[in-house]
Design a protein around this motif. Structure first.
Motif, short mmCIF file in Angstrom:
data_model
loop_
_atom_site.label_atom_id
_atom_site.label_comp_id
_atom_site.label_asym_id
_atom_site.label_seq_id
_atom_site.Cartn_x
_atom_site.Cartn_y
_atom_site.Cartn_z
N ASP A 168 7.36 29.13 -1.37
CA ASP A 168 6.18 28.32 -1.11
C ASP A 168 5.33 28.29 -2.38
OD1 ASP A 168 3.09 28.38 -0.12
OD2 ASP A 168 4.33 27.08 1.12
N ALA A 169 4.60 27.22 -2.59
CA ALA A 169 3.81 27.06 -3.81
C ALA A 169 2.74 28.14 -3.94
CB ALA A 169 3.17 25.68 -3.84
N SER A 170 2.33 28.74 -2.83
CA SER A 170 1.30 29.77 -2.90
C SER A 170 1.87 31.13 -3.26
CB SER A 170 0.59 29.88 -1.55
OG SER A 170 1.50 30.30 -0.55
N LEU A 171 3.21 31.24 -3.35
CA LEU A 171 3.85 32.51 -3.66
C LEU A 171 4.25 32.54 -5.14
CD1 LEU A 171 5.79 33.06 -0.36
CD2 LEU A 171 3.87 34.40 -1.22
N PRO A 172 5.40 33.01 -5.53
CA PRO A 172 5.68 33.19 -6.96
C PRO A 172 5.82 31.88 -7.72
CG PRO A 172 7.64 33.60 -5.67
CD PRO A 172 6.53 33.48 -4.70
N ASP A 173 5.43 31.91 -8.99
CA ASP A 173 5.58 30.73 -9.83
C ASP A 173 6.37 31.04 -11.10
OD1 ASP A 173 3.70 32.37 -10.90
OD2 ASP A 173 2.15 30.85 -11.17
N ILE A 174 6.92 32.26 -11.18
CA ILE A 174 7.76 32.68 -12.30
C ILE A 174 8.97 33.42 -11.72
CG2 ILE A 174 7.97 34.28 -14.26
CD1 ILE A 174 6.41 31.95 -15.11
N VAL A 175 10.15 33.18 -12.27
CA VAL A 175 11.33 33.93 -11.89
C VAL A 175 11.91 34.57 -13.15
CG1 VAL A 175 13.66 33.83 -10.97
CG2 VAL A 175 11.87 32.48 -9.90
N ILE A 176 12.09 35.89 -13.11
CA ILE A 176 12.68 36.61 -14.24
C ILE A 176 14.14 36.89 -13.92
CG2 ILE A 176 12.58 38.71 -15.62
CD1 ILE A 176 9.62 38.88 -15.00
N LEU A 177 15.01 36.61 -14.88
CA LEU A 177 16.44 36.82 -14.71
C LEU A 177 16.87 38.06 -15.49
CD1 LEU A 177 17.79 33.17 -15.12
CD2 LEU A 177 17.34 34.41 -13.01
N THR A 178 17.66 38.92 -14.84
CA THR A 178 18.15 40.12 -15.51
C THR A 178 19.46 39.83 -16.23
OG1 THR A 178 19.53 40.89 -13.68
CG2 THR A 178 17.20 41.47 -13.61
N ALA A 179 19.99 40.87 -16.90
CA ALA A 179 21.26 40.73 -17.61
C ALA A 179 22.40 40.39 -16.67
CB ALA A 179 21.57 42.03 -18.36
N GLN A 180 22.28 40.85 -15.40
CA GLN A 180 23.33 40.56 -14.41
C GLN A 180 23.10 39.26 -13.66
OE1 GLN A 180 21.54 43.39 -14.56
NE2 GLN A 180 22.84 45.20 -14.46
N GLY A 181 22.07 38.49 -14.07
CA GLY A 181 21.80 37.22 -13.41
C GLY A 181 21.01 37.33 -12.13
N GLU A 182 20.41 38.48 -11.84
CA GLU A 182 19.60 38.67 -10.64
C GLU A 182 18.24 38.01 -10.80
OE1 GLU A 182 20.37 40.20 -7.82
OE2 GLU A 182 22.33 41.02 -8.33
N ASP A 183 17.73 37.41 -9.73
CA ASP A 183 16.42 36.76 -9.74
C ASP A 183 15.33 37.73 -9.30
OD1 ASP A 183 17.76 34.54 -10.43
OD2 ASP A 183 17.20 33.33 -8.69
N PHE A 184 14.21 37.74 -10.04
CA PHE A 184 13.03 38.50 -9.63
C PHE A 184 11.82 37.58 -9.66
CE2 PHE A 184 15.73 42.07 -10.39
CZ PHE A 184 15.23 43.08 -9.58
#
Length: 411
Positions: free
Chosen positions: A225-241
């Motif tokens: 939802d737009a009110s929640l996260p606005d950045i996604v960080i990707l790890t070396a294994q391709g995991e989304d945070f």
């Protein structure tokens, strides 16, 4: 006389005045302290041992006068004791000494229970409580006028009342010339902090932020939802945070600079998703951080939101490097404290290299102090050989505190 000085309600320091060792039993005064949480208070007790050199020659061991710590209806009495190792020939060793912390008694007068906690199950759970103790010994250094602290130690004790003497823990302590004053006295201190496993932070910012972080990491992409996260960080294994841009930027100037960088630079890409129930796509910025593993990034994000790290011991090495790289000084301090508790002959060289590389002065000093006190137990393993090649200045510094002179194995 027992003197207390309260700095502030949160992170209170209480100083229990100097006690001079005396064969006559001293009855100590007591003051009751009330704080929002038991862990808000740190107690410091100072024990002056007069004519130390003469005293140890005539005694197999000796104990400090007892001191009381009374907080939130929990009345405890404590004491320090000095004991000695014996060599293979059966003779007593005067250095290092064994400094012990003992709980003499505990009495719970009453419990403060909040309205949210007041129910039958919570009252019954009081019987299953444990008190978690963290303590740190130190010796006063007369050459610089400061305490030489020893690594922090933690343990757990039953919370119920008891009149039994309990040995909480001990540390090997080396008495150096700098710890003796002109009259041969030494000053020993211990800092003591307690908290309960039932002590909950139900209405704190860190607890609420923890809930927010767990929420955004549990949702599926289509639920964003737009009110929640606005950045996604990707790890070396391709995991989304998924994270919040402003929270991460406020915590770290490095993240702030990364997030301000144009799309296409610094691993910065733009990803369009369609949230559930929405008719329009929304933009979520992604950052590729392949220098961090999934576990390391999870703990870094956890710290950024809550100031806490779960399972720090398992990731302290990698997190210290990450904390330095991404400008998180608080996390750096936590990692340094954790690693300082793990120093031993086989890893002290690796920790010196890590501390030097991460510009972590506190950990470096702990490791150097360990080298000074345990020179004869440290062998020149591969890490020392690597240090001698890639960081000869650091190697020389370690030798100057005693390794080179007292241990030919490092020659």
């Amino acid at each position: 006389m027992m003197n207390y000085h309260m700095a502030n309600c949160m992170n209170t320091w209480l100083h229990i005045g100097e006690k001079v060792i005396n064969p006559v039993k001293v009855k100590t005064a007591a003051m009751e302290l009330f704080v929002h949480q038991v862990s808000d208070a740190v107690f410091k007790y100072t024990w002056v041992v007069k004519n130390y050199s003469k005293f140890v020659a005539a005694h197999e061991g000796f104990d400090s006068p007892p001191f009381e710590v009374n907080i939130n209806g929990m009345h405890t009495k404590w004491g320090l004791s000095i004991r000695f190792w014996k060599g293979t020939d059966g003779h007593r060793l005067l250095n290092p000494i064994v400094l012990c912390l003992n709980q003499i008694s505990r009495k719970n007068v009453f419990q403060i229970i909040s309205d949210d906690d007041f129910n039958e199950s919570s009252v019954m759970s009081q019987h299953n409580k444990k008190i978690h103790i963290s303590f740190q010994f130190g010796l006063f250094n007369h050459s610089n006028g400061q305490d030489d602290p020893i690594s922090v130690t933690s343990c757990s004790l039953p919370a119920q009342s008891s009149q039994d003497l309990i040995s909480v823990g001990f540390q090997e302590v080396f008495i150096k010339k700098r710890h003796l004053d002109a009259k041969g006295n030494i000053i020993i201190m211990v800092k003591l902090q307690m908290h309960s496993n039932e002590e909950k932070e139900k209405h704190t910012l860190s607890n609420d932020m923890q809930k927010m972080m767990e929420l955004i990491q549990s949702i599926r992409r289509e639920d964003v939802d737009a009110s929640l996260p606005d950045i996604v960080i990707l790890t070396a294994q391709g995991e989304d945070f998924p994270v919040h841009r402003h929270i991460m930027a406020c915590r770290s100037k490095v993240f702030a600079e990364l997030f301000e960088s144009p799309v296409g630079t610094n691993g910065h890409t733009l990803h369009k998703i369609l949230p559930r129930g929405a008719s329009n796509f929304m933009n979520v910025h992604k950052f590729d951080m392949d220098d961090l593993s999934k576990e390391c990034l999870q703990q870094l994000v956890n710290y950024a939101y809550t100031d806490r790290v779960k399972g720090l011991d398992a990731h302290a090495n990698a997190l210290l490097a990450a904390a330095e790289r991404y400008a998180l000084p608080g996390l750096k301090t936590l990692c340094a404290q954790s690693l300082a508790n793990t120093i031993q002959p086989g890893n002290v060289a690796n920790l010196l290299l890590l501390a030097d590389r991460c510009h972590c002065h506190a950990l470096k000093q702990k490791a150097l102090s360990y080298c000074e006190g345990h020179a004869k137990r440290i062998c020149k393993n591969l890490a020392w050989k690597v240090m001698e090649v890639i960081s000869p200045k650091l190697f020389q510094e370690a030798c100057e505190v005693g390794l080179g002179d007292s241990s030919p194995r490092l020659g």
